[in-house]
Design a protein around this motif. Structure first.
Motif, mmCIF file in Angstrom:
data_model
loop_
_atom_site.group_PDB
_atom_site.id
_atom_site.type_symbol
_atom_site.label_atom_id
_atom_site.label_comp_id
_atom_site.label_asym_id
_atom_site.label_seq_id
_atom_site.Cartn_x
_atom_site.Cartn_y
_atom_site.Cartn_z
ATOM 1 N N VAL A 63 44.133 8.410 28.672
ATOM 2 C CA VAL A 63 44.686 8.790 27.368
ATOM 3 C C VAL A 63 43.369 9.564 26.758
ATOM 4 C CG1 VAL A 63 45.000 7.992 25.167
ATOM 5 C CG2 VAL A 63 45.971 6.788 26.934
ATOM 6 N N MET A 64 43.728 10.855 26.413
ATOM 7 C CA MET A 64 42.417 11.658 25.670
ATOM 8 C C MET A 64 42.831 11.536 24.094
ATOM 9 S SD MET A 64 41.661 14.733 24.025
ATOM 10 C CE MET A 64 42.885 15.769 24.440
ATOM 11 N N MET A 65 41.692 11.403 23.465
ATOM 12 C CA MET A 65 42.060 11.024 22.016
ATOM 13 C C MET A 65 40.993 12.030 21.418
ATOM 14 S SD MET A 65 42.786 7.827 19.927
ATOM 15 C CE MET A 65 41.266 6.998 19.565
ATOM 16 N N GLU A 66 41.285 12.476 20.235
ATOM 17 C CA GLU A 66 40.417 13.035 19.276
ATOM 18 C C GLU A 66 40.646 12.444 17.909
ATOM 19 O OE1 GLU A 66 40.368 17.461 19.194
ATOM 20 O OE2 GLU A 66 39.979 17.538 21.277
ATOM 21 N N VAL A 67 39.295 12.061 17.200
ATOM 22 C CA VAL A 67 39.564 11.388 16.125
ATOM 23 C C VAL A 67 38.598 12.041 15.003
ATOM 24 C CG1 VAL A 67 39.151 9.297 14.831
ATOM 25 C CG2 VAL A 67 40.052 9.084 17.079
ATOM 26 N N GLU A 129 27.492 -5.696 8.747
ATOM 27 C CA GLU A 129 27.334 -5.568 7.172
ATOM 28 C C GLU A 129 27.524 -4.062 6.769
ATOM 29 O OE1 GLU A 129 24.015 -7.826 5.834
ATOM 30 O OE2 GLU A 129 24.805 -9.891 6.686
ATOM 31 N N MET A 130 28.238 -3.523 7.397
ATOM 32 C CA MET A 130 28.738 -1.913 6.981
ATOM 33 C C MET A 130 29.986 -1.645 6.817
ATOM 34 S SD MET A 130 25.462 -0.986 7.043
ATOM 35 C CE MET A 130 25.718 0.863 6.540
ATOM 36 N N ASN A 131 30.886 -2.436 6.450
ATOM 37 C CA ASN A 131 32.190 -2.365 6.403
ATOM 38 C C ASN A 131 32.307 -1.658 5.010
ATOM 39 O OD1 ASN A 131 31.472 -4.789 5.079
ATOM 40 N ND2 ASN A 131 33.476 -5.123 4.656
ATOM 41 N N GLY A 132 33.588 -0.957 4.862
ATOM 42 C CA GLY A 132 33.744 -0.127 3.877
ATOM 43 C C GLY A 132 33.179 1.432 4.079
ATOM 44 N N LEU A 133 32.707 1.726 5.110
ATOM 45 C CA LEU A 133 32.073 3.271 5.178
ATOM 46 C C LEU A 133 32.917 4.070 5.390
ATOM 47 C CD1 LEU A 133 28.942 2.826 7.808
ATOM 48 C CD2 LEU A 133 29.054 3.377 5.291
ATOM 49 N N ILE A 134 33.998 3.869 6.028
ATOM 50 C CA ILE A 134 35.153 4.633 6.427
ATOM 51 C C ILE A 134 36.586 4.169 5.454
ATOM 52 C CG2 ILE A 134 36.480 5.520 8.408
ATOM 53 C CD1 ILE A 134 34.020 4.619 10.257
ATOM 54 N N ASP A 135 37.136 5.519 5.146
ATOM 55 C CA ASP A 135 38.297 5.091 4.175
ATOM 56 C C ASP A 135 39.709 5.464 5.311
ATOM 57 O OD1 ASP A 135 37.018 4.533 1.696
ATOM 58 O OD2 ASP A 135 36.725 6.679 1.689
ATOM 59 N N ASP A 136 39.410 6.284 6.043
ATOM 60 C CA ASP A 136 40.642 6.586 7.086
ATOM 61 C C ASP A 136 40.147 7.026 8.164
ATOM 62 O OD1 ASP A 136 43.326 6.608 7.332
ATOM 63 O OD2 ASP A 136 43.874 8.192 6.195
ATOM 64 N N VAL A 137 41.124 6.543 9.346
ATOM 65 C CA VAL A 137 40.914 7.030 10.774
ATOM 66 C C VAL A 137 41.987 8.217 10.882
ATOM 67 C CG1 VAL A 137 41.200 6.601 13.060
ATOM 68 C CG2 VAL A 137 39.862 5.234 11.557
ATOM 69 N N LEU A 138 41.862 9.518 11.094
ATOM 70 C CA LEU A 138 42.714 10.534 11.477
ATOM 71 C C LEU A 138 42.813 10.899 13.032
ATOM 72 C CD1 LEU A 138 42.006 12.637 8.607
ATOM 73 C CD2 LEU A 138 43.751 11.110 8.570
ATOM 74 N N ILE A 139 43.794 10.508 13.751
ATOM 75 C CA ILE A 139 43.755 10.757 15.036
ATOM 76 C C ILE A 139 44.425 12.444 15.127
ATOM 77 C CG2 ILE A 139 45.143 10.567 17.155
ATOM 78 C CD1 ILE A 139 45.224 7.720 16.354
ATOM 79 N N THR A 140 43.672 13.352 15.601
ATOM 80 C CA THR A 140 43.859 14.658 15.472
ATOM 81 C C THR A 140 44.627 15.088 16.728
ATOM 82 O OG1 THR A 140 41.630 15.272 16.029
ATOM 83 C CG2 THR A 140 42.381 15.244 13.735
ATOM 84 N N LYS A 141 44.405 14.497 17.974
ATOM 85 C CA LYS A 141 45.132 14.746 19.196
ATOM 86 C C LYS A 141 45.069 13.461 19.799
ATOM 87 C CE LYS A 141 43.923 18.803 21.134
ATOM 88 N NZ LYS A 141 43.130 19.942 21.595
ATOM 89 N N LEU A 142 46.430 13.540 20.631
ATOM 90 C CA LEU A 142 46.266 12.071 21.606
ATOM 91 C C LEU A 142 47.523 12.579 22.635
ATOM 92 C CD1 LEU A 142 46.010 9.157 21.915
ATOM 93 C CD2 LEU A 142 48.152 8.741 20.591
ATOM 94 N N VAL A 143 46.780 12.564 23.956
ATOM 95 C CA VAL A 143 47.400 13.008 25.144
ATOM 96 C C VAL A 143 47.406 12.013 26.097
ATOM 97 C CG1 VAL A 143 47.337 14.733 26.976
ATOM 98 C CG2 VAL A 143 46.832 15.422 24.728
ATOM 99 N N VAL A 144 48.674 11.537 26.651
ATOM 100 C CA VAL A 144 48.659 10.641 27.619
ATOM 101 C C VAL A 144 49.173 11.360 29.011
ATOM 102 C CG1 VAL A 144 49.644 8.426 28.463
ATOM 103 C CG2 VAL A 144 49.281 8.808 25.896
ATOM 104 N N GLN A 145 48.247 11.116 30.109
ATOM 105 C CA GLN A 145 48.658 11.864 31.284
ATOM 106 C C GLN A 145 48.724 10.888 32.329
ATOM 107 O OE1 GLN A 145 45.565 14.847 32.042
ATOM 108 N NE2 GLN A 145 46.811 16.175 30.972
#
Length: 145
Positions: A63-67, A129-145
């Protein structure tokens, strides 16, 4: 002599009181912590692509993933960059624990996969103790081979 010292002390106290009153607003502003302001425009931090192997009953797939990470706090960018190894590790562990069939199902519902990845990431960052840094995760590319 005592009278002169008493008069000088009273003048100094009066001067300090006057300066304190005059600069009260500036002193209060310095003592307050700065207010964190959320931006109306989000900030995006792209990650390098990740490749993870996943197993099925017959073979091993890759699985190749870009986030890209989204945050509304500009001050969070420095923290995100500092914790990048933890963030990447969270994604790799999350994906590697999934089976090929599960990932194929997620291809039809990328939004659910993004929510799960963000949830796992928040759990991981909570340990630091660093939760809340990120509001969203965007998967911009997902390839399964």
């Amino acid at each position: 002599m005592k009278v002169k010292i008493l008069i000088i002390a009273l003048v100094i106290i009066a001067a300090m009181g006057f300066l304190g009153f005059k600069y009260q607003v500036q002193i209060q502003a310095l003592m307050q912590t700065p207010e964190v302001v959320k931006s109306t425009r989000p900030f995006y931090i792209p990650l390098e692509k990740m490749v993870v192997s996943v197993e099925s009953e017959r073979t091993i797939y890759y699985v190749m993933m870009e986030v890209t990470l989204e945050t509304k706090l500009e001050a969070s960018i420095e923290g995100i960059n500092y914790f990048m190894p933890v963030i990447r590790n969270s994604f790799v562990r999350n994906l590697s624990q999934r089976s090929y069939d599960t990932i194929r199902k997620n291809l039809k519902n990328i939004e659910q996969l993004q929510i799960e990845m963000l949830s796992g990431l928040d759990e991981e960052l909570t340990r630091y103790e660093m939760n809340g840094l990120i509001d969203d995760v965007l998967i911009t590319k997902l390839v399964v081979q």
